[in-house]
Design a protein around this motif. Sequence first.
Motif, mmCIF file in Angstrom:
data_model
loop_
_atom_site.group_PDB
_atom_site.id
_atom_site.type_symbol
_atom_site.label_atom_id
_atom_site.label_comp_id
_atom_site.label_asym_id
_atom_site.label_seq_id
_atom_site.Cartn_x
_atom_site.Cartn_y
_atom_site.Cartn_z
ATOM 1 N N ILE A 1 0.798 -1.164 0.048
ATOM 2 C CA ILE A 1 -0.096 0.012 -0.128
ATOM 3 C C ILE A 1 0.891 1.217 -0.105
ATOM 4 O O ILE A 1 0.744 2.154 -0.585
ATOM 5 C CB ILE A 1 -1.006 0.141 0.904
ATOM 6 C CG1 ILE A 1 -2.053 -1.096 1.141
ATOM 7 C CG2 ILE A 1 -1.622 1.345 1.450
ATOM 8 C CD1 ILE A 1 -2.978 -1.270 2.116
ATOM 9 N N SER A 2 1.846 1.247 0.801
ATOM 10 C CA SER A 2 2.919 2.603 0.826
ATOM 11 C C SER A 2 3.609 2.614 -0.511
ATOM 12 O O SER A 2 3.673 3.918 -0.943
ATOM 13 C CB SER A 2 4.017 1.999 1.791
ATOM 14 O OG SER A 2 4.741 3.274 1.835
ATOM 15 N N ASP A 3 3.940 1.603 -1.241
ATOM 16 C CA ASP A 3 4.637 1.651 -2.561
ATOM 17 C C ASP A 3 3.593 2.345 -3.542
ATOM 18 O O ASP A 3 3.861 3.072 -4.358
ATOM 19 C CB ASP A 3 5.132 0.453 -3.006
ATOM 20 C CG ASP A 3 6.342 0.092 -2.204
ATOM 21 O OD1 ASP A 3 7.045 0.847 -1.956
ATOM 22 O OD2 ASP A 3 6.789 -1.196 -2.351
ATOM 23 N N LEU B 1 3.317 6.104 -2.696
ATOM 24 C CA LEU B 1 4.380 6.762 -3.237
ATOM 25 C C LEU B 1 4.394 6.919 -4.919
ATOM 26 O O LEU B 1 4.639 7.894 -5.312
ATOM 27 C CB LEU B 1 5.587 5.850 -2.770
ATOM 28 C CG LEU B 1 7.089 6.518 -3.230
ATOM 29 C CD1 LEU B 1 7.160 7.962 -2.437
ATOM 30 C CD2 LEU B 1 8.439 5.834 -2.709
ATOM 31 N N SER B 2 3.721 5.861 -5.314
ATOM 32 C CA SER B 2 4.018 5.852 -6.831
ATOM 33 C C SER B 2 2.876 7.184 -7.410
ATOM 34 O O SER B 2 3.048 7.720 -8.444
ATOM 35 C CB SER B 2 3.309 4.542 -7.594
ATOM 36 O OG SER B 2 4.414 3.624 -7.194
ATOM 37 N N CYS B 3 1.748 7.063 -6.737
ATOM 38 C CA CYS B 3 0.658 7.900 -7.027
ATOM 39 C C CYS B 3 1.194 9.339 -6.648
ATOM 40 O O CYS B 3 0.871 10.183 -7.424
ATOM 41 C CB CYS B 3 -0.603 7.713 -6.365
ATOM 42 S SG CYS B 3 -1.330 6.130 -6.768
ATOM 43 N N ALA B 4 1.790 9.521 -5.586
ATOM 44 C CA ALA B 4 2.352 10.820 -5.282
ATOM 45 C C ALA B 4 3.189 11.407 -6.284
ATOM 46 O O ALA B 4 3.371 12.656 -6.751
ATOM 47 C CB ALA B 4 3.033 10.812 -3.928
ATOM 48 N N TYR B 5 4.122 10.406 -6.792
ATOM 49 C CA TYR B 5 5.104 10.976 -7.791
ATOM 50 C C TYR B 5 4.229 11.265 -9.293
ATOM 51 O O TYR B 5 4.685 12.141 -9.900
ATOM 52 C CB TYR B 5 6.252 10.284 -8.151
ATOM 53 C CG TYR B 5 7.120 10.022 -7.195
ATOM 54 C CD1 TYR B 5 7.933 11.215 -7.018
ATOM 55 C CD2 TYR B 5 7.375 9.187 -6.051
ATOM 56 C CE1 TYR B 5 8.825 11.477 -5.898
ATOM 57 C CE2 TYR B 5 8.504 9.411 -5.353
ATOM 58 C CZ TYR B 5 9.079 10.384 -5.244
ATOM 59 O OH TYR B 5 10.201 10.614 -4.237
ATOM 60 N N GLY C 1 2.622 4.635 -14.376
ATOM 61 C CA GLY C 1 3.573 3.747 -15.295
ATOM 62 C C GLY C 1 4.792 3.129 -14.586
ATOM 63 O O GLY C 1 4.950 3.575 -13.356
ATOM 64 N N PRO C 2 5.522 2.411 -15.146
ATOM 65 C CA PRO C 2 6.791 2.170 -14.488
ATOM 66 C C PRO C 2 7.640 3.045 -13.966
ATOM 67 O O PRO C 2 8.504 2.999 -13.175
ATOM 68 C CB PRO C 2 7.450 0.990 -15.594
ATOM 69 C CG PRO C 2 6.289 0.689 -16.579
ATOM 70 C CD PRO C 2 5.517 1.717 -16.420
#
Length: 509
Positions: free
Chosen positions: A382-384, A387-391, A407-408
């Motif tokens: 969930i944390s990852d 973090l992906s959504c934040a970037y 995306g990747p």
Amino acid sequence: MAEFPPVQGARHGGTSAWAEGETGSRRGNSWRRRRSPSRKRGPPRRKASLSRGESRRTGHARWTAMKRMDRVLEYVRQVTRDGAGGVTAAEVAAALGLARSNASADLNALWKQGRLEKLCGRPVRYRLPPRAEEGTAATAAPCQLPPPPEDPFQEMIGWNESLATAVKQAKAAVLYPGGGLHTLLCGPTGVGKSMLAELMFRFGLRSGVFRPDARLMTFNCADYASNPQLLMAQLFGVARGAYTGAVQDQVGLVELADGGMLFLDEVHRLPPEGQQMLFRLIDKGRFRRLGETKVERTSKVLIVCATTERADSVLLRTFKRRIPMVIHLPPLAERTLGERLKFLKRAFRAEARKMNVPLVVLRSALEYLLLYDCPGNVGQLISDVQLSCAYAFLRYLSDHRVPVTIGPDVLPDHVRRQVVGIRQRRRELEELLEPYPDGMVVQLSDVDAPDETDSHLFNIYEVMERETRRLQGRALSDAAIQRHLAATVEAHFRHFLNTVQRRYQAGRQ
């Protein structure tokens, strides 16, 4: 790059959007007891070693934690009793000086208990349920969200798959005649032990095992592991005069949980003195407050403990002699890819709700998230995602392209580096992702109304938007704003990284 679940209780707004806490620390003369010049300084009056400041801060913190939900309910009652259209979590947080995430969690808990009504709209509003005898028309329609299932365990992903045995054990523990069986939950960090304990309590409420006004009291033994007496004061209470500054009796969590459930997280951090007092409570149902020598108190409470200790550890063998029900929760690596995909769906929907924009998760990103080695289990997964959504949201603040694309390129580095078993599981992966040839699209119409009960992160996207407006007002370039926001996001996620890493390493030792 952050790898683990975010810090809890962070508050946005005020002087610093990244500050933590609810009401801040109360400092100054109000915390100091003025000493008369003529008063003689004698030896300590009691054996315990808690300082006056510790005891008062402890009492205030306990009062805040114990009474918070009651304060929230009373505020809603006062504001909506004249037929007003309800209050939001933000309004409650501002009025009572709470973190918004805490206010939202309490409001949702009161709704699930049937003590509040949730109204449709954005933001969601809450009010007292209209009484049957009142003929007043409601100012807003009750939200048509699906009610919580009759079986609360159905909210847990895998309840009828990889967790089927654990759920059956949990139900049996709660329903056992005589008030239930004390239970020990075992499993590594991030597998859902706290969630299972909460569902056990809600199942007990629905089954009539607990009184309607029963409480679930939660305590993390690691928070006070370095101060055994303060830990025992929190759990069992304090008698007046037990130590300097104990000017009145203080009720502990064991008494507050009487008739309900006490959840002790990281119970392996309980010191030997606390273990003996806990075992006496388990064996005899009796305990004493700190400083009491003659009076014995009773509490009928179901005790649920959680630990990351190995099954062959000395501590676990000691607990198993007194706690008859032991439930093992599997790590994420031992669960099916289908369950992992359900976790990802739930997590991305939660982030879309907080961003208030639709998003699309590319198929290649889904493959990485489904197959990478995730030692922190569900919590890290969930944390990852967060973090992906934040970037990805950083990019959205510049180009405003909708939907936001995951995306990747926005995945944490360790997600891309630690993919394992892709050849062995290629066929299973193809079948699982067949409905998503172009990726997983999350529309706002697919997202339920906000319910932040399970959220461990305040709305970082609102903070990022405010920071962007503030920095734009200082005439900074887009590149400079991006660098500042990226550094702030990473610093925030790293804030809790070391603590969770230590817990994970302790669980492996």
